[in-house]
Design a protein around this motif. Structure first.
Motif, short mmCIF file in Angstrom:
data_model
loop_
_atom_site.label_atom_id
_atom_site.label_comp_id
_atom_site.label_asym_id
_atom_site.label_seq_id
_atom_site.Cartn_x
_atom_site.Cartn_y
_atom_site.Cartn_z
N GLY A 133 3.70 4.95 -7.00
CA GLY A 133 2.89 4.56 -7.99
C GLY A 133 2.88 3.14 -8.42
N PHE A 158 4.67 -0.30 -6.73
CA PHE A 158 3.91 -1.30 -6.42
C PHE A 158 4.39 -2.92 -6.90
CE2 PHE A 158 0.12 -3.94 -6.82
CZ PHE A 158 -0.59 -4.36 -5.62
N GLY A 196 0.82 -1.17 -0.03
CA GLY A 196 0.18 0.07 -0.02
C GLY A 196 0.89 1.32 -0.05
N PHE A 197 1.84 1.28 0.65
CA PHE A 197 2.79 2.28 0.87
C PHE A 197 3.65 2.77 -0.39
CE2 PHE A 197 2.88 2.21 5.58
CZ PHE A 197 2.41 3.56 5.79
N GLY A 248 2.54 1.55 -3.42
CA GLY A 248 1.59 1.80 -4.30
C GLY A 248 1.25 3.55 -4.40
N TYR A 249 1.09 3.80 -2.94
CA TYR A 249 0.70 5.19 -2.79
C TYR A 249 1.71 6.36 -3.12
CZ TYR A 249 -1.11 9.39 -0.40
OH TYR A 249 -1.75 10.55 -0.12
N PHE A 250 3.00 6.19 -2.49
CA PHE A 250 3.87 6.88 -2.69
C PHE A 250 4.91 6.83 -4.13
CE2 PHE A 250 3.61 6.75 2.13
CZ PHE A 250 3.19 8.15 2.26
#
Length: 64
Positions: free
Chosen positions: A22, A26, A15-16, A18-20
């Protein structure tokens, strides 16, 4: 450590990433996590390296 905790930590890491980072980050974290998982199973002896290279032909049926 239980498998639920390992799964939670893995999900949080993905999750981190993917969020930070992209979608590319991920995928990189997921691929490296899978590689680490397989390496850990090999070291523990739960997985045989021959499982990846053995064919599914008639020879496998004769061994059983």
């Amino acid at each position: 450590m239980s498998m639920a905790v390992v799964g939670m930590i893995t999900g949080m890491a993905l999750g981190f990433a993917g969020y930070f980072g992209g979608f590319g980050a991920f995928l990189l974290v997921a691929a490296l996590g899978a590689t680490g998982f397989v390496a850990g199973r090999l070291v523990e002896g739960d997985l045989d390296p021959g499982d990846f290279f053995r064919g599914r032909g008639r020879d496998d049926d004769r061994r059983r």
